[in-house]
Motif scaffolding. Structure first.
Motif, PDB file in Angstrom:
ATOM      1  N   GLN A  22       7.118  39.618  32.554  1.00 42.99           N
ATOM      2  CA  GLN A  22       8.520  39.868  33.018  1.00 42.99           C
ATOM      3  C   GLN A  22       9.713  39.503  31.921  1.00 42.99           C
ATOM      4  N   GLY A  23       9.439  38.623  30.962  1.00 38.67           N
ATOM      5  CA  GLY A  23      10.161  38.194  29.990  1.00 38.67           C
ATOM      6  C   GLY A  23      10.445  39.398  28.761  1.00 38.67           C
ATOM      7  N   GLU A  24       9.202  40.138  28.222  1.00 37.78           N
ATOM      8  CA  GLU A  24       9.237  41.263  27.511  1.00 37.78           C
ATOM      9  C   GLU A  24       9.821  42.476  28.280  1.00 37.78           C
ATOM     10  N   VAL A  25       9.700  42.653  29.269  1.00 36.82           N
ATOM     11  CA  VAL A  25      10.194  43.988  30.016  1.00 36.82           C
ATOM     12  C   VAL A  25      11.859  43.692  30.333  1.00 36.82           C
ATOM     13  N   SER A  26      12.152  42.327  30.768  1.00 35.98           N
ATOM     14  CA  SER A  26      13.645  42.229  31.050  1.00 35.98           C
ATOM     15  C   SER A  26      14.416  42.004  29.496  1.00 35.98           C
ATOM     16  N   VAL A  27      13.891  41.390  28.712  1.00 35.22           N
ATOM     17  CA  VAL A  27      14.619  41.528  27.337  1.00 35.22           C
ATOM     18  C   VAL A  27      14.775  42.810  26.773  1.00 35.22           C
ATOM     19  N   GLU A  28      13.659  43.662  26.815  1.00 32.92           N
ATOM     20  CA  GLU A  28      13.897  44.795  26.489  1.00 32.92           C
ATOM     21  C   GLU A  28      14.862  45.760  26.938  1.00 32.92           C
ATOM     22  N   MET A  29      15.150  45.591  28.328  1.00 32.43           N
ATOM     23  CA  MET A  29      16.096  46.447  29.128  1.00 32.43           C
ATOM     24  C   MET A  29      17.565  45.879  28.802  1.00 32.43           C
ATOM     25  N   LEU A  30      17.670  44.530  28.509  1.00 34.11           N
ATOM     26  CA  LEU A  30      18.774  44.171  28.267  1.00 34.11           C
ATOM     27  C   LEU A  30      19.417  44.529  26.946  1.00 34.11           C
ATOM     28  N   CYS A  31      18.526  44.402  25.932  1.00 38.13           N
ATOM     29  CA  CYS A  31      18.868  45.075  24.769  1.00 38.13           C
ATOM     30  C   CYS A  31      19.036  46.611  24.622  1.00 38.13           C
ATOM     31  N   GLU A  32      18.611  47.286  25.311  1.00 38.30           N
ATOM     32  CA  GLU A  32      18.985  48.800  25.407  1.00 38.30           C
ATOM     33  C   GLU A  32      20.586  48.843  26.210  1.00 38.30           C
ATOM     34  N   ARG A  33      20.453  47.996  27.296  1.00 34.04           N
ATOM     35  CA  ARG A  33      21.695  48.183  28.020  1.00 34.04           C
ATOM     36  C   ARG A  33      22.850  47.810  27.513  1.00 34.04           C
ATOM     37  N   ARG A  34      22.594  46.517  26.198  1.00 31.90           N
ATOM     38  CA  ARG A  34      23.806  46.129  25.764  1.00 31.90           C
ATOM     39  C   ARG A  34      24.473  47.335  24.695  1.00 31.90           C
ATOM     40  N   LYS A  35      23.448  48.298  24.307  1.00 29.63           N
ATOM     41  CA  LYS A  35      23.785  49.212  23.397  1.00 29.63           C
ATOM     42  C   LYS A  35      24.137  50.366  23.904  1.00 29.63           C
ATOM     43  N   SER A  36      24.124  50.571  25.446  1.00 28.24           N
ATOM     44  CA  SER A  36      24.523  51.639  26.144  1.00 28.24           C
ATOM     45  C   SER A  36      26.121  51.938  26.301  1.00 28.24           C
ATOM     46  N   GLU A  37      26.627  53.104  26.501  1.00 25.47           N
ATOM     47  CA  GLU A  37      28.044  53.349  26.623  1.00 25.47           C
ATOM     48  C   GLU A  37      28.815  52.397  27.515  1.00 25.47           C
ATOM     49  N   GLU A  38      28.171  52.213  28.591  1.00 22.94           N
ATOM     50  CA  GLU A  38      28.469  51.443  29.576  1.00 22.94           C
ATOM     51  C   GLU A  38      28.733  50.013  29.400  1.00 22.94           C
ATOM     52  N   GLY A  39      27.766  49.410  28.490  1.00 25.87           N
ATOM     53  CA  GLY A  39      27.694  48.179  27.959  1.00 25.87           C
ATOM     54  C   GLY A  39      28.525  47.710  27.053  1.00 25.87           C
ATOM     55  N   LYS A  40      28.809  48.753  26.113  1.00 26.93           N
ATOM     56  CA  LYS A  40      29.880  48.546  25.399  1.00 26.93           C
ATOM     57  C   LYS A  40      31.216  48.611  25.730  1.00 26.93           C
ATOM     58  N   GLU A  41      31.405  49.652  26.778  1.00 30.42           N
ATOM     59  CA  GLU A  41      32.642  49.693  27.178  1.00 30.42           C
ATOM     60  C   GLU A  41      33.096  48.264  28.028  1.00 30.42           C
ATOM     61  N   GLY A  42      31.975  48.115  28.847  1.00 29.40           N
ATOM     62  CA  GLY A  42      32.386  46.649  29.637  1.00 29.40           C
ATOM     63  C   GLY A  42      32.916  45.624  28.745  1.00 29.40           C
ATOM     64  N   MET A  43      31.786  45.235  27.932  1.00 30.08           N
ATOM     65  CA  MET A  43      32.004  44.030  26.833  1.00 30.08           C
ATOM     66  C   MET A  43      33.537  44.180  26.116  1.00 30.08           C
ATOM     67  N   ASN A  44      33.830  45.427  25.656  1.00 31.88           N
ATOM     68  CA  ASN A  44      35.149  45.656  25.007  1.00 31.88           C
ATOM     69  C   ASN A  44      36.220  45.340  25.980  1.00 31.88           C
ATOM     70  N   CYS A  45      36.134  45.845  27.120  1.00 30.78           N
ATOM     71  CA  CYS A  45      37.088  45.752  28.125  1.00 30.78           C
ATOM     72  C   CYS A  45      37.215  44.400  28.716  1.00 30.78           C
ATOM     73  N   PHE A  46      36.226  43.579  28.686  1.00 31.17           N
ATOM     74  CA  PHE A  46      36.191  42.095  29.018  1.00 31.17           C
ATOM     75  C   PHE A  46      37.048  41.278  27.968  1.00 31.17           C
ATOM     76  N   PHE A  47      36.576  41.590  26.679  1.00 30.66           N
ATOM     77  CA  PHE A  47      37.399  40.667  25.726  1.00 30.66           C
ATOM     78  C   PHE A  47      38.967  41.209  25.521  1.00 30.66           C
ATOM     79  N   GLN A  48      39.244  42.694  25.784  1.00 31.88           N
ATOM     80  CA  GLN A  48      40.579  42.938  25.678  1.00 31.88           C
ATOM     81  C   GLN A  48      41.439  42.728  26.942  1.00 31.88           C
TER      82      GLN A  48
END
Length: 281
Positions: A247-273
């Motif tokens: 579970q740890g391996e799968v969940s961490v890998e999926m999080l890493c991919e999601r943080r680099k996705s277009e949605e992930g980058k947009e969501g984080m940028n909008c949160f800080f801005q």
């Protein structure tokens, strides 16, 4: 990589709606890409027939095939959610041989499985009675909302049969012991008892409160990035039944991919801005 959400129309579902006439259901999609699927047989208390099951199955397939659909609401027209099997349909099935019964039953299973596997938020607003196959359908939904007067029932044993097709979906919701209790004894399950055992997720005090909660639910669906929401479904399916280390391996890998996705980058940028991302606007 999941495509970035846009406000474009939903061509697959629009085409389906334009070319598919319905007898027993209504399917509508609003401007926020949230679909509403209504069992539309109030004169029959929304009981399932072969036609009803086929139309529900086709509509669910179409919803699943259109990646722009963000959520699904399921209702029953009138004062009943679903009275189970239509009597005329039951008479027809009584004349079937083994293979015909199997084919007919698999159609119901396919419909329920399609709803169960949807990767979007789903909610059922259950009023009045919910019997047999209706309980199976509500059990495939992620969020079941009921009124205090709502009741549920498995009446199959009264007829000398069993709630076989719906049982896997109900089992997943309430567990083995409660399944045996409610399926062996054909007693009405009150909304309060259904909430206690997990058949219901929320009880609202009135139909007005149900309408209000639906409006709130729609807003909450819009708040989530569509790709991330679908990926949550994939995440839970991927780690379910795995060891803690897996579970740890799968969940961490999926999080890493999601943080680099277009949605992930947009969501984080909008949160800080302190701005709204595209999927909320």
């Amino acid at each position: 990589m999941l495509a970035r959400f846009s406000k474009s129309s939903f061509p697959l579902l629009k085409r389906y709606l334009a070319t598919t006439p319905y007898q027993h259901i209504r399917l509508e999609v609003d401007g926020s890409h949230i679909a509403t699927l209504t069992i539309n047989r109030p004169e029959k208390k929304n009981a399932f027939s072969g036609v009803t099951i086929q139309e529900l199955s086709s509509a669910l397939y179409s919803i699943d095939s259109d990646s722009s659909v963000r959520g699904l609401i399921i209702k029953g027209a009138g004062d009943y959610f679903c009275a189970g099997a239509d009597l005329s349909w039951m008479k027809d099935t009584a004349k079937m041989n083994h293979n015909e019964i199997k084919t007919d039953s698999m159609k119901l299973r396919t419909m329920l499985s399609r709803c169960d596997k949807l990767r979007i938020p789903t909610v059922a607003f259950v009023k009045g009675g919910c019997i047999g196959g209706g309980v199976g359908l509500s059990s495939t939904v992620k969020n079941v909302v009921a009124l205090p007067s709502t009741w549920f029932l498995f009446s199959e044993v009264r007829l000398g049969i069993i709630p076989a097709v719906v049982s896997p979906f109900v089992l997943k919701r309430i567990g083995s012991a409660q399944c045996k209790r409610v399926m062996m004894i054909p007693e009405r399950i009150t909304a309060a008892d259904a909430y206690r055992i997990g058949l219901v997720d929320r009880i609202v005090e009135s139909e007005e409160a149900m309408v209000q909660y639906e409006a709130e639910w729609r807003k909450l669906v819009k708040a989530g990035a569509p790709g991330a929401v679908r990926l949550v479904s994939d995440l839970i399916d991927a780690i379910d039944g795995k060891s803690e280390s897996e579970q740890g391996e799968v969940s961490v890998e999926m999080l890493c991919e999601r943080r680099k996705s277009e949605e992930g980058k947009e969501g984080m940028n909008c949160f800080f801005q302190k701005t709204k991302p595209s999927w909320v606007k």
